[in-house]
Write a protein that holds these residues in place. Structure first.
Motif, PDB file in Angstrom:
ATOM      1  N   HIS A  73       0.783  -1.123   0.060  1.00 29.78           N
ATOM      2  CA  HIS A  73      -0.016  -0.130   0.207  1.00 29.78           C
ATOM      3  C   HIS A  73       0.500   1.155   0.166  1.00 29.78           C
ATOM      4  N   GLU A 103      -5.134   2.236   1.940  1.00 28.72           N
ATOM      5  CA  GLU A 103      -5.201   0.613   2.566  1.00 28.72           C
ATOM      6  C   GLU A 103      -5.540   0.727   4.587  1.00 28.72           C
ATOM      7  N   GLU A 104      -5.457   2.676   4.820  1.00 33.29           N
ATOM      8  CA  GLU A 104      -5.449   2.357   6.256  1.00 33.29           C
ATOM      9  C   GLU A 104      -6.504   2.396   6.963  1.00 33.29           C
ATOM     10  N   ASP A 144       4.469  -4.987   4.252  1.00 30.86           N
ATOM     11  CA  ASP A 144       4.033  -3.901   4.701  1.00 30.86           C
ATOM     12  C   ASP A 144       3.825  -4.303   6.133  1.00 30.86           C
ATOM     13  N   TYR A 204       8.369  -2.296  15.816  1.00 30.36           N
ATOM     14  CA  TYR A 204       7.684  -1.716  14.615  1.00 30.36           C
ATOM     15  C   TYR A 204       5.830  -1.168  15.137  1.00 30.36           C
TER      16      TYR A 204
END
Ligand SMILES: [Zn+2]
Length: 519
Positions: free
Chosen positions: A299, A345-346, A373, A444
């Motif tokens: 994305h 995408e979010e 991703d 992350y």
């Protein structure tokens, strides 16, 4: 490095660009490795994250990024286009400037949330008030008029700004346990405080707005030093800002102790009406089976607290660099190789879902989708996503990849189909063999995912280069494979309640987003 390059150029000279001759996998692989360039990745990362910036759906920066990607692909001799799939509420972030002006002056760390209404160029200066701990929704309604003209703090005050790993390293066992107990109690009490308003988070923000609040103040701590998650505002007229844990805690304590802190907030933004949304799709046409597809997927959009460097700047760089080196080393693939840079995408995999809906002829002829991703790290996991024979083909492809590129990868077959999380799920739901190249974490979840610290400096270029090479090799293997991949689904394990496992179903893309009638 230089000598290796010369040798590789020499070797490439003898590779016949598919004139019927069988390619030599190991020569192709060593050429792909030699071609992948950290300098190239750094340039792309700088242009994408520093010059263009974050890529929130509906912003001019998102459109700029799509145009930039098309230009980049064209400059590498690869055809690419932006495909419109919908429209979204257009908005452009302006400056956020937040200061405490009483009882003393201090500039504060914070910013407006995405789609926050603008203050205009004149700062709003007002006192603070903490969301009331009302006994029920009736007493909440009685308290509500007190917010008039004030900034309302609606987040819990965290008991510590130190991440747990820091407590674990330096605290006594008892002090760490005590802190966690305190935090659990505070978190439960705060959740009750919200519940007793009788309102959802969104309705609460709107009720405060209707009661004349000057603005909403949140602090969405991400459990690391200096990190907050930055999502979107629920207000329609007044600004919603997020303030860093340290400054939020100070304002909270000053308010509690009756010291009446006052803040000055200038949060400018522009409403741009409804704007079109796109996917960028790049293509290297297949020579033998052009109607079968290998898709490199990542994305393109991001949240906008940082610059979307690891979510999903790095996935984007992996796919772009993989395409660039494929075009140089393997310009005439058997099957068509596409790169899909999806929008939105979010907000629910919207770009990829729209692509799946709009291109049934491609989806039914997919050889493999490789999506990346989850940050900047080396790929460490690949799951078969519930495809019964994924072991055969992914195993076959990976077996050829040099150990220096793949040694850290663990595979799981047949695995279970992912129902969400990223764009591969849009394809899996349609029964197409789509896989997630899953990275190691580099913290992350707490430090970069949707935070104000998701910036260029967090990119680990060596890992991104490794992933670009891996992706290019897998694309090559998938393209060259004499066999079409099987889509047969494994029998899924029973659910917890004992029912048979069910394959995820396709979900519709939101084609008109960011507005109230969206579902
Ligand atoms: Zn992402």
């Amino acid at each position: 490095m230089q000598i290796r390059k010369v040798i590789c150029v020499f070797v490439s000279f003898f590779i016949i660009l598919r004139s019927g001759a069988q390619l030599n996998d190991s020569i192709v692989f060593s050429n792909l490795s030699a071609e992948a360039s950290i300098d190239q990745l750094k340039t792309l990362a700088h242009e994408l994250t520093d010059i263009i910036g974050p890529r929130l759906v509906g912003t001019p920066q998102m459109k700029k990024a799509h145009d930039w990607a098309v230009d980049k692909y064209n400059s590498w001799g690869i055809t690419a286009k932006n495909e419109k799939w919908g429209e979204w509420r257009g908005w452009e972030r302006g400056i956020s400037h937040i200061d405490m002006v009483f009882p003393r002056s201090e500039s504060l760390e914070g910013m407006q949330l995405a789609w926050s209404p603008s203050t205009g160029s004149k700062a709003v200066i007002a006192d603070m008030i903490i969301l009331e701990d009302a006994v029920d929704s009736i007493s909440f309604l009685q308290w509500l008029p007190k917010v008039k003209g004030k900034f309302v703090m609606i987040s819990m005050n965290q008991p510590t700004g130190r991440p747990d790993y820091n407590w674990e390293e330096f605290g006594t066992k008892e002090s760490f346990e005590n802190m966690k107990k305190e935090r659990v109690a505070l978190t439960e009490a705060w959740a009750k405080r919200i519940t007793r308003t009788g309102l959802t988070n969104k309705a609460l923000a709107l009720a405060l707005e209707r009661s004349g609040a000057a603005g909403i103040v949140t602090s969405n701590w991400s459990r690391g030093f200096g990190v907050n998650k930055i999502f979107s505002a629920n207000t329609k007229k007044i600004p919603t800002i997020d303030i860093a844990l340290e400054d939020y805690g100070m304002l909270y304590r000053l308010t509690q102790s009756g010291n009446k802190p006052r803040i000055s907030v200038r949060a400018e933004s522009k409403e741009l009406g409804m704007v079109p949304t796109f996917n960028t799709v790049a293509e290297i046409r297949g020579t033998e089976k052009p109607d079968e597809y290998v898709i490199l997927s990542a994305h393109f959009d991001s949240w906008d607290g940082g610059t979307g460097a690891t979510d999903n700047g790095t996935g984007t760089l992996v796919m772009m660099e993989a395409m660039r080196i494929i075009k140089k080393i393997y310009p005439n693939p058997k099957r068509t190789i596409l790169a899909g840079h999806w929008g939105s995408e979010e907000q629910g995999l919207n770009g990829s879902r729209a692509f799946v809906e709009d291109h049934p002829e491609i989806v039914k002829n997919i050889q493999a989708v490789f999506n990346q991703d989850n940050g900047t790290g080396r790929v460490v996991n690949i799951s078969g996503q519930g495809f019964l024979h994924a072991y055969d083909y992914i195993g076959r492809w990976l077996s050829k990849v040099p150990s220096s590129i793949k040694d850290q990868i663990e595979t799981k077959f047949p695995g279970t189909p992912g129902g969400g999380g990223s764009d591969f799920a849009s394809f899996v739901a349609a029964g197409a063999p789509a896989f997630s190249l899953s990275s190691n974490s580099w913290s992350y979840g707490s430090y970069t995912w949707h935070t104000n610290r998701d910036t260029y400096d967090k990119i680990v270029f060596d890992d991104v280069r490794n992933n670009a090479i891996l992706t290019a090799m897998l694309a090559y293997m998938a393209s060259e494979d004499p066999l079409k991949t099987s889509r047969e689904k494994a029998i899924l394990p029973n659910t917890k309640s004992g029912d048979p496992g069910i394959w995820p179903v396709e979900k519709k893309a939101t084609r008109r987003g960011g507005i109230d009638d969206e579902k």
